[in-house]
Design a protein around this motif. Structure first.
Motif, PDB file in Angstrom:
ATOM      1  N   SER A 168      16.356   3.261 -17.163  1.00 32.79           N
ATOM      2  CA  SER A 168      16.435   1.960 -16.514  1.00 32.79           C
ATOM      3  C   SER A 168      15.565   1.921 -15.258  1.00 32.79           C
ATOM      4  O   SER A 168      14.846   0.940 -15.004  1.00 32.79           O
ATOM      5  CB  SER A 168      17.892   1.647 -16.154  1.00 32.79           C
ATOM      6  N   ALA A 169      15.617   2.995 -14.460  1.00 34.17           N
ATOM      7  CA  ALA A 169      14.785   3.065 -13.254  1.00 34.17           C
ATOM      8  C   ALA A 169      13.304   3.080 -13.617  1.00 34.17           C
ATOM      9  O   ALA A 169      12.477   2.465 -12.924  1.00 34.17           O
ATOM     10  CB  ALA A 169      15.154   4.317 -12.458  1.00 34.17           C
ATOM     11  N   TRP A 170      12.975   3.765 -14.691  1.00 32.01           N
ATOM     12  CA  TRP A 170      11.583   3.797 -15.165  1.00 32.01           C
ATOM     13  C   TRP A 170      11.100   2.383 -15.497  1.00 32.01           C
ATOM     14  O   TRP A 170      10.022   1.956 -15.085  1.00 32.01           O
ATOM     15  CB  TRP A 170      11.499   4.713 -16.372  1.00 32.01           C
ATOM     16  N   ARG A 178       5.567  -2.249 -11.499  1.00 34.62           N
ATOM     17  CA  ARG A 178       5.153  -2.390 -10.096  1.00 34.62           C
ATOM     18  C   ARG A 178       4.146  -1.309  -9.711  1.00 34.62           C
ATOM     19  O   ARG A 178       3.138  -1.585  -9.051  1.00 34.62           O
ATOM     20  CB  ARG A 178       6.396  -2.299  -9.206  1.00 34.62           C
ATOM     21  N   ILE A 179       4.389  -0.087 -10.131  1.00 32.30           N
ATOM     22  CA  ILE A 179       3.508   1.019  -9.760  1.00 32.30           C
ATOM     23  C   ILE A 179       2.183   0.927 -10.501  1.00 32.30           C
ATOM     24  O   ILE A 179       1.107   1.119  -9.913  1.00 32.30           O
ATOM     25  CB  ILE A 179       4.201   2.367 -10.022  1.00 32.30           C
ATOM     26  N   LEU A 180       2.227   0.599 -11.790  1.00 36.45           N
ATOM     27  CA  LEU A 180       0.982   0.485 -12.553  1.00 36.45           C
ATOM     28  C   LEU A 180       0.103  -0.632 -12.007  1.00 36.45           C
ATOM     29  O   LEU A 180      -1.123  -0.494 -11.924  1.00 36.45           O
ATOM     30  CB  LEU A 180       1.282   0.248 -14.032  1.00 36.45           C
ATOM     31  N   LEU A 208       0.806  -1.209   0.000  1.00 42.49           N
ATOM     32  CA  LEU A 208       0.000   0.000   0.000  1.00 42.49           C
ATOM     33  C   LEU A 208       0.846   1.268   0.000  1.00 42.49           C
ATOM     34  O   LEU A 208       0.328   2.355  -0.160  1.00 42.49           O
ATOM     35  CB  LEU A 208      -0.942  -0.007   1.205  1.00 42.49           C
ATOM     36  N   ALA A 209       2.144   1.129   0.209  1.00 39.75           N
ATOM     37  CA  ALA A 209       3.039   2.284   0.160  1.00 39.75           C
ATOM     38  C   ALA A 209       3.650   2.460  -1.221  1.00 39.75           C
ATOM     39  O   ALA A 209       4.464   3.356  -1.425  1.00 39.75           O
ATOM     40  CB  ALA A 209       4.145   2.138   1.205  1.00 39.75           C
ATOM     41  N   ILE A 210       3.283   1.615  -2.166  1.00 40.45           N
ATOM     42  CA  ILE A 210       3.787   1.740  -3.537  1.00 40.45           C
ATOM     43  C   ILE A 210       2.931   2.769  -4.264  1.00 40.45           C
ATOM     44  O   ILE A 210       1.761   2.528  -4.580  1.00 40.45           O
ATOM     45  CB  ILE A 210       3.760   0.386  -4.263  1.00 40.45           C
ATOM     46  N   THR A 211       3.499   3.926  -4.515  1.00 38.16           N
ATOM     47  CA  THR A 211       2.812   5.027  -5.174  1.00 38.16           C
ATOM     48  C   THR A 211       3.760   5.631  -6.210  1.00 38.16           C
ATOM     49  O   THR A 211       4.961   5.326  -6.225  1.00 38.16           O
ATOM     50  CB  THR A 211       2.421   6.131  -4.166  1.00 38.16           C
ATOM     51  N   PRO A 212       3.241   6.502  -7.085  1.00 38.37           N
ATOM     52  CA  PRO A 212       4.121   7.175  -8.042  1.00 38.37           C
ATOM     53  C   PRO A 212       5.234   7.992  -7.400  1.00 38.37           C
ATOM     54  O   PRO A 212       6.191   8.370  -8.090  1.00 38.37           O
ATOM     55  CB  PRO A 212       3.156   8.080  -8.816  1.00 38.37           C
TER      56      PRO A 212
END
Length: 343
Positions: free
Chosen positions: A202-204, A210-212, A163-167
């Motif tokens: 690369s980070a993108w 994961r974020i999507l 739940l802490a995974i955000t943009p």
């Protein structure tokens, strides 16, 4: 539900959700200074990006563009100096609060706003050969690298709260690398700038899926919804960085990049109903950062391709209206003493 309750409690009531090695603050110790969040540096990030868009409008021959750009740039710099001083005082007097913010599931990403603002200041003010700006940029990049190295292992092995995974997770590794590439290009180090550009891409690639996936699961918790604007950032800032590193980049290539950015813009707009329900806070300035990048790319494309200036004018007017609205709402919060998180 247990995980959800734990994450939400850490967001809405940080003093009771600190790591075991951090001493929680008592109610009487919650002064205004230890409530100054690193997320406020998002105002500087937004204003520097806005100033950059107006600076690019100078190439269209608009006489007032330089004055507006400089006014916004120096306002952002003054605010950056003030917030840096306040946060330094917070670190000296309330180090446990700073440590708690750094260890917070969401706050740890928003802390990256601070070095990001310094990279933007370098990209805006620096000229080739200025050693002081190079030192500032390197220190800011080192801070981003430290945050990224701490964050990425948690994401790759599943140690981060779902739940802490955000943009906002884009900020330490991706935004730092892309804005850092623009800063180094401005200083004349185009080779290293291109390297950082690759690091950002690369980070993108690492973070996007994961974020999507998290966004597709449903609305973010209410305190996190302001971060949705950063979903636009990867594509928009990537294209802008490319225009800075490669000044001869054809306008048609920029249009392809704008097409890539259109998807996230529409996706964010499609979620308007649920992110607009969140109470207004300074966190909504995160929208200005990517939207300023899109506007800047439009202006540069219009200039290089010789397209009608009205296209760039419409984009800049819309961006200026957004910044004016956010500024007004932020001043209202300040007057009502609601700009900082509650005690």
């Amino acid at each position: 539900m247990v995980v959800y309750d734990r994450v939400m409690k850490s967001i809405t009531d940080p003093p009771e959700a600190l790591p075991s090695n951090v001493t929680p603050l008592k109610a009487g110790q919650r002064t205004w200074l230890n409530r100054v969040p690193a997320g406020l540096f998002g105002l500087c990030v937004g204003l520097f990006a806005f100033a950059g868009a107006w600076r690019r409008a100078e190439g269209l021959g608009w006489s007032y563009a330089q004055a507006v750009s400089l006014a916004m740039g120096y306002t952002a710099a003054a605010l950056l100096g003030l917030l840096s001083l306040l946060y330094l005082l917070k670190a000296v007097r309330h180090f446990s609060a700073v440590k708690a913010e750094f260890n917070h599931p969401l706050g740890s990403s928003l802390v990256a706003m601070m070095p990001l603002a310094y990279l933007q200041a370098t990209a805006y003010f620096a000229s080739p050969g200025q050693a002081i700006w190079l030192e500032i940029a390197l220190l800011a990049l080192a801070a981003h690298a430290m945050m990224s190295l701490r964050l990425l292992p948690l994401l790759t092995v599943g140690g981060h709260e779902t739940l802490a995974i955000t943009p906002a997770l884009y900020l330490p590794p991706l935004a730092g690398a892309l804005v850092g590439s623009m800063a180094l290009a401005q200083l004349g180090y185009t080779g290293w700038a291109a390297f950082l550009f690759g690091v950002g891409l690369s980070a993108w690639a690492l973070l996007e899926l994961r974020i999507l996936n998290r966004l597709f699961e449903g609305p973010l918790p209410m305190p996190m919804r302001f971060t949705i604007g950063l979903e636009i950032a990867p594509s928009a800032v990537s294209v802008l960085a490319a225009t800075v590193i490669w000044p001869a980049l054809p306008a048609e290539v920029m249009v392809v990049g704008l097409g890539l950015a259109a998807g996230p813009v529409l996706a964010v707009w499609a979620r308007y109903k649920w992110w607009s329900q969140a109470p207004f806070s300074a966190g909504f300035w995160t929208f200005v950062f990517p939207l300023s990048a899109i506007t800047s790319v439009v202006i540069v494309a219009v200039h290089r391709a010789g397209w009608p200036h009205e296209v760039a004018g419409l984009a800049l007017v819309a961006l200026t209206a957004l910044v004016a609205y956010l500024s007004w709402r932020t001043v209202v919060l300040l007057i009502k003493r609601k700009l900082l998180p509650p005690a």
